[in-house]
Design a protein around this motif. Sequence first.
Motif, PDB file in Angstrom:
ATOM      1  N   VAL A 249       0.847  -1.200   0.000  1.00  0.00           N
ATOM      2  CA  VAL A 249       0.000   0.000   0.000  1.00  0.00           C
ATOM      3  C   VAL A 249       0.877   1.243   0.000  1.00  0.00           C
ATOM      4  CG1 VAL A 249      -1.667   1.353   1.341  1.00  0.00           C
ATOM      5  CG2 VAL A 249      -1.966  -1.121   1.124  1.00  0.00           C
ATOM      6  N   GLN A 250       1.956   1.218   0.786  1.00  0.00           N
ATOM      7  CA  GLN A 250       2.850   2.376   0.870  1.00  0.00           C
ATOM      8  C   GLN A 250       3.434   2.716  -0.501  1.00  0.00           C
ATOM      9  OE1 GLN A 250       6.546   2.144   0.655  1.00  0.00           O
ATOM     10  NE2 GLN A 250       6.769   4.336   1.012  1.00  0.00           N
ATOM     11  N   GLN A 251       3.690   1.711  -1.313  1.00  0.00           N
ATOM     12  CA  GLN A 251       4.225   1.946  -2.652  1.00  0.00           C
ATOM     13  C   GLN A 251       3.152   2.470  -3.605  1.00  0.00           C
ATOM     14  OE1 GLN A 251       7.508   1.574  -3.848  1.00  0.00           O
ATOM     15  NE2 GLN A 251       7.794   1.638  -1.639  1.00  0.00           N
ATOM     16  N   ASN A 252       2.001   1.795  -3.567  1.00  0.00           N
ATOM     17  CA  ASN A 252       0.890   2.120  -4.469  1.00  0.00           C
ATOM     18  C   ASN A 252      -0.188   1.092  -4.160  1.00  0.00           C
ATOM     19  OD1 ASN A 252      -0.889   2.003  -6.711  1.00  0.00           O
ATOM     20  ND2 ASN A 252       0.710   2.680  -8.123  1.00  0.00           N
ATOM     21  N   GLY A 253      -1.386   1.524  -3.929  1.00  0.00           N
ATOM     22  CA  GLY A 253      -2.453   0.594  -3.584  1.00  0.00           C
ATOM     23  C   GLY A 253      -2.584  -0.562  -4.555  1.00  0.00           C
TER      24      GLY A 253
END
Length: 184
Positions: A108-112
């Motif tokens: 999630v931190q990278q991209n959902g």
Amino acid sequence: MAYIDLQNDEPGIRGPMAYRPETAKPLNELAELLLRSEDNSLSKGDRELIGAYVSYLNDCFFCQNVHGAMAGHYMGCSLEQIDAIKNDPSKAAISDKMRALLAIAASVQQNGKQVTPEQVSAARELGATDREIHDTVLIAAAFCMFNRYVDGLGTWAPEDRQVYVNRAPMRAEQGYVGSVPPAK
């Protein structure tokens, strides 16, 4: 010194929250619900750890230390033990379920869209409920916002990490709602 005049000397997220208490209120209510609700099968320590881990991945010094200290308080461990978990969850002394949830949080931190069906299946196989998966995703997403709020305004943070450890018992008792310092 923050990038804008926050009209207060509060550290981290407390500065912008004191500057705009009307926006702080719903943010603190969200933090309270996600991190402290009694109606949750993830412990308060686990939820704080997710927030600390995402903040670590986002390189937000203030949030990773506040919430790392909170996780340590609830889990009965030191900030150094929390650091070890943040640095390498694969080798940390945490449950396999928590390891799987932290992997989802990291995605999630990278991209959902980085969260995969395989990650969700693996978490379920290790005992994670749909609610725990949901809350992990929401905590991770919320902390990305909180971290960007703190760092996007260039707020300051105490460098002495013991400050965060010392405040954790008080924050654990008082919670997040109503924690906004008064505007000056």
